[in-house]
Write an enzyme that holds these catalytic residues in place. Structure first.
Site, short mmCIF file in Angstrom:
data_model
loop_
_atom_site.label_atom_id
_atom_site.label_comp_id
_atom_site.label_asym_id
_atom_site.label_seq_id
_atom_site.Cartn_x
_atom_site.Cartn_y
_atom_site.Cartn_z
N ASP A 133 -30.07 120.72 -13.74
CA ASP A 133 -29.68 120.09 -12.46
C ASP A 133 -30.10 118.64 -12.30
N CYS A 188 -10.19 136.84 -12.66
CA CYS A 188 -10.11 136.98 -11.20
C CYS A 188 -8.82 137.71 -10.81
N CYS A 194 -13.70 136.68 -2.43
CA CYS A 194 -14.64 135.61 -2.09
C CYS A 194 -14.02 134.67 -1.04
N CYS A 214 -19.93 124.38 2.78
CA CYS A 214 -20.63 125.54 2.23
C CYS A 214 -22.01 125.69 2.89
N CYS A 244 -20.22 134.90 -1.36
CA CYS A 244 -19.07 134.91 -2.29
C CYS A 244 -19.44 135.52 -3.64
C1 B12 Z 1 -23.30 120.23 -6.28
C2 B12 Z 1 -23.68 121.67 -6.47
C3 B12 Z 1 -23.53 122.54 -5.40
C4 B12 Z 1 -22.84 122.13 -4.10
C5 B12 Z 1 -21.31 122.11 -4.33
C6 B12 Z 1 -20.76 123.42 -4.91
C7 B12 Z 1 -19.75 123.29 -6.01
N1 B12 Z 1 -18.96 124.32 -6.16
O1 B12 Z 1 -19.70 122.29 -6.71
C8 B12 Z 1 -23.36 123.22 -3.12
C9 B12 Z 1 -24.62 122.70 -2.44
C10 B12 Z 1 -22.38 123.64 -2.04
C11 B12 Z 1 -23.73 124.33 -4.09
C12 B12 Z 1 -23.80 125.66 -3.73
C13 B12 Z 1 -24.15 126.68 -4.59
N2 B12 Z 1 -24.62 126.57 -5.84
CO1 B12 Z 1 -24.65 124.89 -6.76
N3 B12 Z 1 -24.62 123.38 -7.83
C14 B12 Z 1 -24.20 122.13 -7.72
C15 B12 Z 1 -24.38 121.31 -8.99
C16 B12 Z 1 -25.64 120.43 -8.83
C17 B12 Z 1 -23.18 120.45 -9.39
C18 B12 Z 1 -21.84 121.21 -9.34
C19 B12 Z 1 -20.67 120.27 -9.52
O2 B12 Z 1 -20.66 119.50 -10.47
N4 B12 Z 1 -19.69 120.28 -8.60
C20 B12 Z 1 -18.58 119.38 -8.66
C21 B12 Z 1 -17.27 120.09 -8.43
C22 B12 Z 1 -16.08 119.18 -8.72
O3 B12 Z 1 -17.25 121.11 -9.36
P1 B12 Z 1 -16.80 122.61 -9.03
O4 B12 Z 1 -16.77 122.88 -7.59
O5 B12 Z 1 -17.61 123.47 -9.88
O6 B12 Z 1 -15.31 122.48 -9.47
C23 B12 Z 1 -14.89 122.81 -10.77
C24 B12 Z 1 -13.97 124.02 -10.76
O7 B12 Z 1 -13.67 124.38 -9.46
C25 B12 Z 1 -12.78 123.57 -11.58
N5 B12 Z 1 -11.50 123.49 -10.88
C26 B12 Z 1 -11.14 122.66 -9.88
N6 B12 Z 1 -9.85 122.83 -9.59
C27 B12 Z 1 -9.37 123.78 -10.40
C28 B12 Z 1 -8.11 124.29 -10.52
C29 B12 Z 1 -7.88 125.27 -11.47
C30 B12 Z 1 -6.53 125.82 -11.60
C31 B12 Z 1 -8.96 125.72 -12.30
C32 B12 Z 1 -8.73 126.79 -13.31
C33 B12 Z 1 -10.23 125.17 -12.17
C34 B12 Z 1 -10.42 124.19 -11.22
O8 B12 Z 1 -13.04 122.23 -12.03
C35 B12 Z 1 -14.05 121.63 -11.26
C36 B12 Z 1 -14.83 120.62 -12.09
O9 B12 Z 1 -15.50 121.24 -13.18
C37 B12 Z 1 -24.59 122.45 -10.07
C38 B12 Z 1 -25.55 122.09 -11.21
C39 B12 Z 1 -24.88 121.24 -12.25
N7 B12 Z 1 -25.53 120.21 -12.68
O10 B12 Z 1 -23.76 121.54 -12.68
C40 B12 Z 1 -25.14 123.61 -9.21
C41 B12 Z 1 -24.68 125.02 -9.58
C42 B12 Z 1 -23.19 124.99 -9.81
N8 B12 Z 1 -24.96 125.82 -8.37
C43 B12 Z 1 -25.34 127.00 -8.62
C44 B12 Z 1 -25.58 127.96 -7.61
C45 B12 Z 1 -26.35 129.21 -8.01
C46 B12 Z 1 -25.13 127.74 -6.30
C47 B12 Z 1 -25.11 128.77 -5.15
C48 B12 Z 1 -24.73 130.17 -5.58
C49 B12 Z 1 -26.50 128.76 -4.48
C50 B12 Z 1 -26.65 129.64 -3.26
N9 B12 Z 1 -26.80 130.93 -3.42
O11 B12 Z 1 -26.68 129.15 -2.16
C51 B12 Z 1 -24.04 128.14 -4.20
C52 B12 Z 1 -22.62 128.65 -4.53
C53 B12 Z 1 -21.53 127.99 -3.74
C54 B12 Z 1 -20.20 128.01 -4.47
N10 B12 Z 1 -19.37 128.99 -4.17
O12 B12 Z 1 -19.97 127.14 -5.34
C55 B12 Z 1 -25.42 127.30 -10.11
C56 B12 Z 1 -24.22 128.15 -10.54
C57 B12 Z 1 -24.54 129.20 -11.60
C58 B12 Z 1 -23.30 129.96 -12.01
N11 B12 Z 1 -23.48 131.14 -12.57
O13 B12 Z 1 -22.19 129.51 -11.85
C59 B12 Z 1 -25.46 125.83 -10.70
C60 B12 Z 1 -24.81 125.67 -12.07
C61 B12 Z 1 -26.96 125.41 -10.74
C62 B12 Z 1 -27.69 125.96 -11.96
N12 B12 Z 1 -28.34 125.08 -12.69
O14 B12 Z 1 -27.68 127.13 -12.24
N13 B12 Z 1 -23.94 123.87 -5.31
S1 SF4 Z 2 -14.44 137.70 -5.70
FE1 SF4 Z 2 -13.60 135.68 -6.18
S2 SF4 Z 2 -14.62 135.07 -8.05
FE2 SF4 Z 2 -14.91 137.29 -7.87
S3 SF4 Z 2 -13.19 138.20 -9.00
FE3 SF4 Z 2 -12.57 138.03 -6.87
S4 SF4 Z 2 -11.49 136.04 -6.79
FE4 SF4 Z 2 -12.69 136.03 -8.66
S1 SF4 Z 3 -19.46 132.35 0.79
FE1 SF4 Z 3 -19.80 130.99 -0.99
S2 SF4 Z 3 -18.59 129.16 -0.56
FE2 SF4 Z 3 -18.78 130.30 1.36
S3 SF4 Z 3 -20.55 129.43 2.40
FE3 SF4 Z 3 -21.32 131.16 1.21
S4 SF4 Z 3 -21.92 130.28 -0.79
FE4 SF4 Z 3 -20.64 128.76 0.25
#
Ligand code: B12
Ligand code: SF4
Ligand code: SF4
Length: 312
Positions: A133, A188, A194, A214, A244
């Site tokens: 992170d 999925c 979710c 979120c 979720c």
């Molecule tokens: C910023 C961040 C957050 C933010 C933003 C969330 C997010 N989804 O990005 C907030 C604070 C909200 C957050 C929350 C949580 N987080 Co967080 N977070 C991060 C962090 C630091 C960066 C993530 C990032 O780069 N986001 C940027 C956006 C653009 O990325 P993305 O949402 O993942 O989007 C990708 C996909 O959606 C995909 N995508 C987009 N469009 C499309 C379309 C199609 C068709 C497809 C196929 C894909 C696709 O591409 C995008 C870019 O890769 C990482 C650590 C790290 N360095 O990676 C941890 C991390 C992702 N978090 C983690 C966790 C555990 C959580 C929580 C569960 C914590 C909690 N219980 O409260 C929640 C889950 C919320 C959720 N549903 O995502 C873990 C996830 C572990 C795992 N098994 O996946 C990580 C990896 C931390 C770790 N070191 O373990 N988080």
């Molecule tokens: S709950 Fe969300 S992430 Fe899990 S299988 Fe269903 S669509 Fe996929």
């Molecule tokens: S259900 Fe998932 S995306 Fe929605 S607020 Fe909770 S952690 Fe964030």
């Protein structure tokens, strides 16, 4: 050389398992082509809210070779944190289970430091850096490339074998390894559990989370007041949110973690709703010593508890 690559890969995987990691996989260090437009769009729509750090180092976040000189491989790790322990008072404001025990940043950093030492001892001088992170790395994208799972509609990395309750981390090294992994298909399907369950409608489309909506962001990352529009929508979460993931059918396959430092503190699980409402700085320091909850600081946790009270 071919033999070495395979032997080094096997050695690192075995040592990672010995250190307690549930997953370890390798990917070639290269530009993340698919992620670049998605990350850009996410930032353009301000889905990072006040998480300023997400705007920084755009190029480095997409290319590990800009982070470590001569980088050849990204080694991804998954560390399980799943537990069935729960807070005893069903009315107590909730903490995400990832934060029940010791701060994962410290736990994982220590393990990766040990692994780097083993690599240097058994393979030779390798330039490498550990990431948990703390730096611009797209953890989930690398774990997906390494064959650990798929990125679900809730945007978490999900494994068919063990669900999604595990942390991700990486070692970026200047060592070539074997990358012969099949990417995991998206499982999925037609499920939308979710998306339907998210109380703040943060999953704005499949695979896209508006971070600024979120609960995890609102309770941990946001430094200002929680906007009034979320009144009554927090589902009693005061630190993070597990909804979720709890509703995801793949988490039926979660297994209990075996990391001793993730054992929940009794004081934390035992606190009642009233204990939380009356929490003092001293109690906060004691209960959350070495915990990731310290990120919100005492004032942040108090703000969250007060916000939940507003909506009773
Ligand atoms: C910023 C961040 C957050 C933010 C933003 C969330 C997010 N989804 O990005 C907030 C604070 C909200 C957050 C929350 C949580 N987080 Co967080 N977070 C991060 C962090 C630091 C960066 C993530 C990032 O780069 N986001 C940027 C956006 C653009 O990325 P993305 O949402 O993942 O989007 C990708 C996909 O959606 C995909 N995508 C987009 N469009 C499309 C379309 C199609 C068709 C497809 C196929 C894909 C696709 O591409 C995008 C870019 O890769 C990482 C650590 C790290 N360095 O990676 C941890 C991390 C992702 N978090 C983690 C966790 C555990 C959580 C929580 C569960 C914590 C909690 N219980 O409260 C929640 C889950 C919320 C959720 N549903 O995502 C873990 C996830 C572990 C795992 N098994 O996946 C990580 C990896 C931390 C770790 N070191 O373990 N988080
Ligand atoms: S709950 Fe969300 S992430 Fe899990 S299988 Fe269903 S669509 Fe996929
Ligand atoms: S259900 Fe998932 S995306 Fe929605 S607020 Fe909770 S952690 Fe964030």
């Amino acid at each position: 050389m071919q033999l070495n690559k395979q032997a080094y890969t096997n050695l690192i995987k075995t040592e990672a398992k010995n250190l307690g990691f549930m997953f370890c996989g390798m990917a070639k260090a290269e530009f993340l082509e698919d992620e670049a437009p998605r990350l850009e769009a996410w930032l353009k729509k301000s889905m990072h809210g006040e998480m300023q750090y997400m705007e920084n180092h755009f190029d480095k976040r997409l290319d590990p070779r800009l982070l470590v000189d001569g980088a050849k491989s990204v080694i991804s790790f998954g560390l399980n944190y799943y537990t069935e322990d729960e807070q005893h008072d069903p009315l107590a404001p909730k903490i995400s289970r990832y934060a029940y025990g010791a701060d994962y940043h410290h736990v994982i950093k220590y393990k990766l430091k040990q692994l780097l030492e083993i690599i240097n001892e058994k393979i030779g001088e390798v330039n490498g850096r550990a990431f948990v992170d703390s730096a611009p790395v797209l953890d989930k994208a690398w774990a997906k490339k390494a064959g650990m799972g798929w990125i679900g509609k809730n945007t978490n990395l999900i494994s068919k074998k063990a669900g999604s309750f595990f942390f991700l981390a990486e070692l970026i090294v200047d060592l070539e390894l074997e990358y012969d992994v099949e990417p995991t298909a998206d499982h999925c399907g037609t499920c939308t559990k979710c998306i339907d369950a998210c109380p703040t409608e943060a999953i704005v489309a499949p695979y896209i989370v508006d971070g600024s909506r979120c609960i995890s962001y609102l309770t941990i990352e946001l430094k200002n007041e929680i906007p009034q529009e979320f009144k009554g929508k927090m589902d009693n979460w005061m630190f993070g949110c597990d909804i979720c993931q709890d509703v995801c059918p793949w988490n039926k396959f979660s297994v209990l973690n075996t990391e001793p430092s993730f054992t929940p503190k009794h004081e934390l699980l035992g606190m009642s709703k009233h204990d939380w409402e009356d929490i003092t700085q001293d109690v906060f320091q004691k209960v959350f010593k070495n915990s990731a909850v310290k990120r919100t600081k005492f004032a942040g946790l108090k703000r969250n508890i007060e916000f939940l009270k507003l909506t009773e």
